[in-house]
Structure formats: C-alpha cells, structure tokens
Design a protein around this motif. Structure first.
Motif, short mmCIF file in Angstrom:
data_model
loop_
_atom_site.label_atom_id
_atom_site.label_comp_id
_atom_site.label_asym_id
_atom_site.label_seq_id
_atom_site.Cartn_x
_atom_site.Cartn_y
_atom_site.Cartn_z
N ILE A 53 -18.14 -6.29 -2.11
CA ILE A 53 -17.70 -5.65 -0.87
C ILE A 53 -16.47 -6.36 -0.31
O ILE A 53 -15.51 -5.71 0.11
CB ILE A 53 -18.85 -5.61 0.16
CG1 ILE A 53 -19.91 -4.61 -0.30
CG2 ILE A 53 -18.33 -5.24 1.54
CD1 ILE A 53 -21.12 -4.54 0.58
N LYS A 54 -16.49 -7.69 -0.33
CA LYS A 54 -15.33 -8.43 0.17
C LYS A 54 -14.09 -8.12 -0.66
O LYS A 54 -12.98 -8.01 -0.12
CB LYS A 54 -15.62 -9.93 0.16
CG LYS A 54 -16.53 -10.37 1.27
CD LYS A 54 -16.70 -11.88 1.25
CE LYS A 54 -17.48 -12.36 2.44
NZ LYS A 54 -17.58 -13.83 2.47
N THR A 55 -14.25 -7.96 -1.96
CA THR A 55 -13.13 -7.63 -2.85
C THR A 55 -12.57 -6.25 -2.51
O THR A 55 -11.35 -6.07 -2.41
CB THR A 55 -13.58 -7.66 -4.32
OG1 THR A 55 -14.04 -8.98 -4.63
CG2 THR A 55 -12.44 -7.28 -5.24
N ILE A 56 -13.44 -5.28 -2.31
CA ILE A 56 -12.99 -3.92 -1.97
C ILE A 56 -12.24 -3.92 -0.64
O ILE A 56 -11.17 -3.31 -0.51
CB ILE A 56 -14.18 -2.95 -1.92
CG1 ILE A 56 -14.76 -2.76 -3.32
CG2 ILE A 56 -13.77 -1.61 -1.33
CD1 ILE A 56 -16.09 -2.04 -3.34
N LEU A 57 -12.77 -4.63 0.35
CA LEU A 57 -12.11 -4.69 1.66
C LEU A 57 -10.74 -5.36 1.56
O LEU A 57 -9.77 -4.91 2.17
CB LEU A 57 -12.99 -5.43 2.66
CG LEU A 57 -14.26 -4.70 3.10
CD1 LEU A 57 -15.15 -5.62 3.93
CD2 LEU A 57 -13.91 -3.45 3.89
N LYS A 58 -10.63 -6.41 0.76
CA LYS A 58 -9.35 -7.11 0.58
C LYS A 58 -8.36 -6.22 -0.15
O LYS A 58 -7.16 -6.18 0.19
CB LYS A 58 -9.58 -8.42 -0.18
CG LYS A 58 -8.36 -9.30 -0.22
CD LYS A 58 -8.00 -9.75 1.17
CE LYS A 58 -6.92 -10.81 1.11
NZ LYS A 58 -6.55 -11.26 2.46
N GLU A 59 -8.83 -5.49 -1.17
CA GLU A 59 -7.95 -4.56 -1.89
C GLU A 59 -7.39 -3.50 -0.95
O GLU A 59 -6.20 -3.18 -1.00
CB GLU A 59 -8.70 -3.85 -3.02
CG GLU A 59 -8.98 -4.70 -4.22
CD GLU A 59 -9.85 -4.01 -5.25
OE1 GLU A 59 -10.43 -2.94 -4.93
OE2 GLU A 59 -9.96 -4.54 -6.37
N ARG A 60 -8.24 -2.98 -0.09
CA ARG A 60 -7.78 -1.97 0.88
C ARG A 60 -6.79 -2.57 1.88
O ARG A 60 -5.83 -1.92 2.26
CB ARG A 60 -8.97 -1.36 1.61
CG ARG A 60 -9.81 -0.48 0.72
CD ARG A 60 -10.97 0.10 1.44
NE ARG A 60 -11.78 0.92 0.54
CZ ARG A 60 -12.88 1.54 0.91
NH1 ARG A 60 -13.32 1.46 2.15
NH2 ARG A 60 -13.56 2.25 0.03
N LEU A 62 -4.71 -4.98 1.31
CA LEU A 62 -3.46 -5.22 0.62
C LEU A 62 -2.82 -3.94 0.05
O LEU A 62 -1.71 -3.98 -0.44
CB LEU A 62 -3.66 -6.23 -0.52
CG LEU A 62 -4.11 -7.62 -0.11
CD1 LEU A 62 -4.40 -8.47 -1.34
CD2 LEU A 62 -3.08 -8.27 0.77
N GLY A 63 -3.56 -2.85 0.11
CA GLY A 63 -3.04 -1.59 -0.39
C GLY A 63 -3.11 -1.45 -1.89
O GLY A 63 -2.35 -0.70 -2.50
N ILE A 64 -4.01 -2.17 -2.51
CA ILE A 64 -4.16 -2.11 -3.97
C ILE A 64 -5.06 -0.95 -4.32
O ILE A 64 -6.13 -0.79 -3.77
CB ILE A 64 -4.75 -3.43 -4.52
CG1 ILE A 64 -3.82 -4.59 -4.19
CG2 ILE A 64 -5.02 -3.32 -6.01
CD1 ILE A 64 -4.41 -5.95 -4.53
N ARG A 65 -4.62 -0.13 -5.26
CA ARG A 65 -5.42 1.01 -5.70
C ARG A 65 -5.92 0.77 -7.11
O ARG A 65 -5.22 0.23 -7.95
CB ARG A 65 -4.59 2.30 -5.71
CG ARG A 65 -4.15 2.73 -4.36
CD ARG A 65 -5.00 3.84 -3.96
NE ARG A 65 -4.70 4.17 -2.57
CZ ARG A 65 -5.31 5.11 -1.93
NH1 ARG A 65 -6.20 5.81 -2.54
NH2 ARG A 65 -5.01 5.35 -0.69
N ARG A 66 -7.14 1.22 -7.39
CA ARG A 66 -7.68 1.13 -8.75
C ARG A 66 -8.13 2.49 -9.18
O ARG A 66 -8.56 3.28 -8.46
CB ARG A 66 -8.85 0.18 -8.80
CG ARG A 66 -8.37 -1.25 -8.76
CD ARG A 66 -9.48 -2.16 -9.15
NE ARG A 66 -8.93 -3.50 -9.20
CZ ARG A 66 -9.56 -4.50 -9.70
NH1 ARG A 66 -10.75 -4.35 -10.17
NH2 ARG A 66 -9.03 -5.68 -9.72
#
Length: 66
Positions: A53-60, A62-66
């Motif tokens: 969950i922390k990884t997903i929140l950080k990706e969002r 930073l604007g990183i899309r997967r």
C-alpha cells in the motif's frame, strides 16, 4: 488482498486500509508476546500488505504509472 485489487482503490480507501493493517499488526504482535498467536507467518503477510500500500501511494504521489 492482491496488488491489482489494491491499485483499483482510491487514495482514501488505501489510507483507510493502511490504518486497518497497522492496527492488525499491533494486535498480532501483542498476541505473539502473550503466546496466543497460532500462525506467526500472518505478521509477515500483514507487513507485506502494508509495504504494498505504501508503494502504491508513493507511486501515485510521484506520478509513476504501471
């Protein structure tokens, strides 16, 4: 919960789930200390879900899309 299911949740839902998991981790650690925990691997699974969950929140953030 699978990572694909987590990615479908909103930030608010993820934060709510994160708080629930932190509370669950606290309860599991408490049970471990009291000798009441039957499955110690559940601590590891909860910790991994928290990290996901922390990884997903950080990706969002930073604007990183997967």
């Amino acid at each position: 919960m699978r990572i694909s299911e987590m990615r479908e949740l909103t930030d608010e839902e993820l934060n709510r789930e994160l708080e629930n998991l932190k509370e669950r981790l606290f309860q599991l650690r408490f049970q471990l200390e009291l000798g009441q925990l039957k499955n110690s691997s559940s601590i590891k699974m909860v910790k991994k879900d928290i990290a996901r969950i922390k990884t997903i929140l950080k990706e969002r953030e930073l604007g990183i899309r997967r």
